[in-house]
Design an enzyme around this catalytic site. Sequence first.
Site, mmCIF file in Angstrom:
data_model
loop_
_atom_site.group_PDB
_atom_site.id
_atom_site.type_symbol
_atom_site.label_atom_id
_atom_site.label_comp_id
_atom_site.label_asym_id
_atom_site.label_seq_id
_atom_site.Cartn_x
_atom_site.Cartn_y
_atom_site.Cartn_z
ATOM 1 C CE LYS A 90 -6.181 -2.148 -0.642
ATOM 2 N NZ LYS A 90 -7.498 -1.617 -1.082
ATOM 3 C CB CYS A 188 1.232 3.190 2.323
ATOM 4 S SG CYS A 188 -0.489 3.946 1.660
ATOM 5 C CE LYS A 226 5.068 -1.635 -3.287
ATOM 6 N NZ LYS A 226 3.530 -2.093 -3.592
#
Length: 424
Positions: A90, A188, A226
Amino acid sequence: MASFNLTQFRTKSPITNLALNPSRTGLTRPTRLGFRVVASGGAQAEPDLSVTVNGLNMPNPFVIGSGPPGTNYTVMKRAFDEGWGAVIAKTVSLDAAKVINVTPRYARLRADSNGSAKGQIIGWENIELISDRPLEIMLKEFKQLKEEYPDRILIASIMEEYNKAAWEELIDRVEQTGVDAFEINFSCPHGMPERRMGAAVGQDCALLEEVCGWINAKATIPVWAKMTPNITDISQPARVALKSGCEGIAAINTIMSVMGIDLKTLRPEPCVEGYSTPGGYSSKAVHPIALGKVLSIAKMMKAEFNDGDYSLSGIGGVETGGDAAEFILLGANTVQVCTGVMMHGYGVVKKLCAELQDFMKLHNFSSIEDFRGASLPYFTTHTDLVRRQREAIEQRKAVKKGLQSDKDWTGDGFVKETESMVSN
């Protein structure tokens, strides 16, 4: 296949004096690796699932995606014990004290009417933030995992504010634990955009280029960027990340969403003290969207970059081996699973491996590289589809028409020419 020590892949010079390379679109990049991305292993009775990606050897292409399944030592150890190819922890940052989660923070979408508790789960929303555990504890657990599983791949997901010194400190401290690679969370969709974190960077190519420059000048292990799907053309930030020194792209992160409104209470889900906030959407329903985004990145990478030096990790709605095969057919080297683990448990990796091998047997594929990217050539433009269909129709009409005149008969094709004029 020769056996390489991972330290061979961890040396790279700082990014200085970057110059254009006329032989390839992009900038001359420092090297953290020097080997082609290939599936390892020879011919076996069972298809070989092992892959070598950016110099990292994995027993299979299935990777725990960053999120709750990689939130502490206990669950990451469980992932390794169950047989996952790699684990991405995480996301961590320097100051976990700023991260405060709420409960409930998940909501599900079922294939049934609003509010149903029976239908199949097809969508999942989360409003969860990055790790709220102190960095020192996470670093200690990273080190312990690498000591206990030295031959397994542990990837640290990291995210920081728009601060060069903070990024450099975080990279340095995490690298000292012995992790094998970084995945940079530029994606995110919720949380702290006001601090220029997550998708706030991934949606701004100029900002992304600058931050990638900081990261790749400091990191000595492979770096994956990402990507956020919450952007018009995902290939643009992916291109910037690769040109700025990243070895790999991971896509997609979750899609910004509102899961729904409870029609009895008129309150949004997930409901926290009567209120909610938009969050990230995942699970089966995002799979087609993820495939489209990965296709866009894969086509760009194939056209503009050396396929052997870079990697692509597909993410989005993977619950079966067939789902994974689709990502690999589009060019992905690895496939990440996060929500799928939350729904089905860590043991699902055995099912995924078995189903992927069944697919490979069906087509006589012996390794992942045998079919990686095999479906890319079958995507084209709508204009080209029209042309292809028009030509096919004309050809079928020509076959149905048969011979128009006695002069058209040939000796070699006599039988087929006769058949072309038979009506039954």
